[in-house]
Write an enzyme that holds these catalytic residues in place. Structure first.
Site, PDB file in Angstrom:
ATOM      1  N   ILE A  61       0.901  -1.217   0.077  1.00  0.00           N
ATOM      2  CA  ILE A  61      -0.075  -0.003   0.094  1.00  0.00           C
ATOM      3  C   ILE A  61       1.039   1.297  -0.139  1.00  0.00           C
ATOM      4  CG2 ILE A  61      -0.275  -0.070   2.367  1.00  0.00           C
ATOM      5  CD1 ILE A  61      -3.052   1.178   2.154  1.00  0.00           C
ATOM      6  N   SER A  62       0.866   2.127  -0.980  1.00  0.00           N
ATOM      7  CA  SER A  62       1.655   3.015  -1.149  1.00  0.00           C
ATOM      8  C   SER A  62       1.797   3.945  -0.279  1.00  0.00           C
ATOM      9  CB  SER A  62       1.520   3.730  -2.554  1.00  0.00           C
ATOM     10  OG  SER A  62       1.574   2.982  -3.659  1.00  0.00           O
ATOM     11  N   GLN A  63       2.960   4.802   0.083  1.00  0.00           N
ATOM     12  CA  GLN A  63       3.235   5.707   1.061  1.00  0.00           C
ATOM     13  C   GLN A  63       2.046   6.757   0.767  1.00  0.00           C
ATOM     14  OE1 GLN A  63       6.863   7.786   0.216  1.00  0.00           O
ATOM     15  NE2 GLN A  63       6.648   9.167   2.004  1.00  0.00           N
TER      16      GLN A  63
END
Length: 220
Positions: A61-63
């Site tokens: 899950i992206s930054q």
């Protein structure tokens, strides 16, 4: 998760301090419960830190800064038709829905997609999803006002450019936000605008690191 609303407010202030100025995007980040998109409960306490977190199938899950930055570049408007390549956890799609967009999302990992569909349905987040090769886009619902790619590839998939809405006399063409670069090194985000039937305008922006954009549709 206890104190999730408070932690989201803190995250919003951190993103604002890091340079995210689009208040609509910040409001969406402050609304979407990021922790529900992290399947490993032992990692959910890190949901509102500004870092990428592993989910499954080698994906993350992206930054939050990256999500906010790319979302701001995309400039999603209410009612727009947006294609997401790489459904992943569903968090990016949920942020776009919070902005009022109509979101269509393609994911190549079916077990991950099945899990994410359950999370989206449980929380009443309307995203039309498909298991498939995201590099081919999703022609059934094209053209799109905007396309966002959440994994990096070595170049821009031509099918995605073709599925951007062409400009008209009253409205500019669709835009594509995509990280480009080899998966074992640093990538760069590009914003690409369709300026004519066969013309595009390319704008290089921030340098980032993403999971690779891979062809094919593994079933497991």
């Amino acid at each position: 998760m206890r104190n999730a609303a408070f932690l989201r407010r803190e995250l919003v202030e951190l993103l604002r301090a890091k340079g995210i100025a689009d208040e609509r995007v910040l409001e969406a980040i402050g609304t979407v419960p990021r922790h529900v998109f992290i399947p490993d409960s032992s990692l959910q306490h890190r949901a509102y830190e500004d870092e990428a977190i592993p989910i499954r199938r080698g994906q993350t899950i992206s930054q939050p800064f990256t999500v906010a930055y790319m979302t701001a570049l995309l400039d999603a408007q209410p009612g727009e038709r947006i294609l997401e390549v790489g459904t992943g956890s569903g968090y990016q799609a949920a942020v776009l829905v919070a902005l009022g967009a109509r979101v269509f999302s393609v994911e190549r990992h079916k077990p991950l997609l099945d899990q994410t569909r359950g999370v989206l349905a449980e929380h009443g987040i309307s995203v039309r999803t498909r298991h498939g090769d995201g590099m081919e886009g999703w022609r059934a619902y094209a053209p799109y006002d905007a396309i966002i790619v959440t994994a990096a590839g070595p170049d821009v998939p031509p099918d995605l450019v073709e599925q951007l809405r062409a400009p008209t006399e009253t409205k500019p063409g669709g835009r594509l936000v995509i990280p480009i670069g080899e998966h074992d090194g640093q990538q760069q985000i590009y914003r690409i605008r369709r300026t004519g039937a066969d013309e595009i305008e390319t704008e290089p922006l921030a340098k980032v690191r993403f999971v690779p954009l891979l062809p094919g549709t593994p079933g497991a």
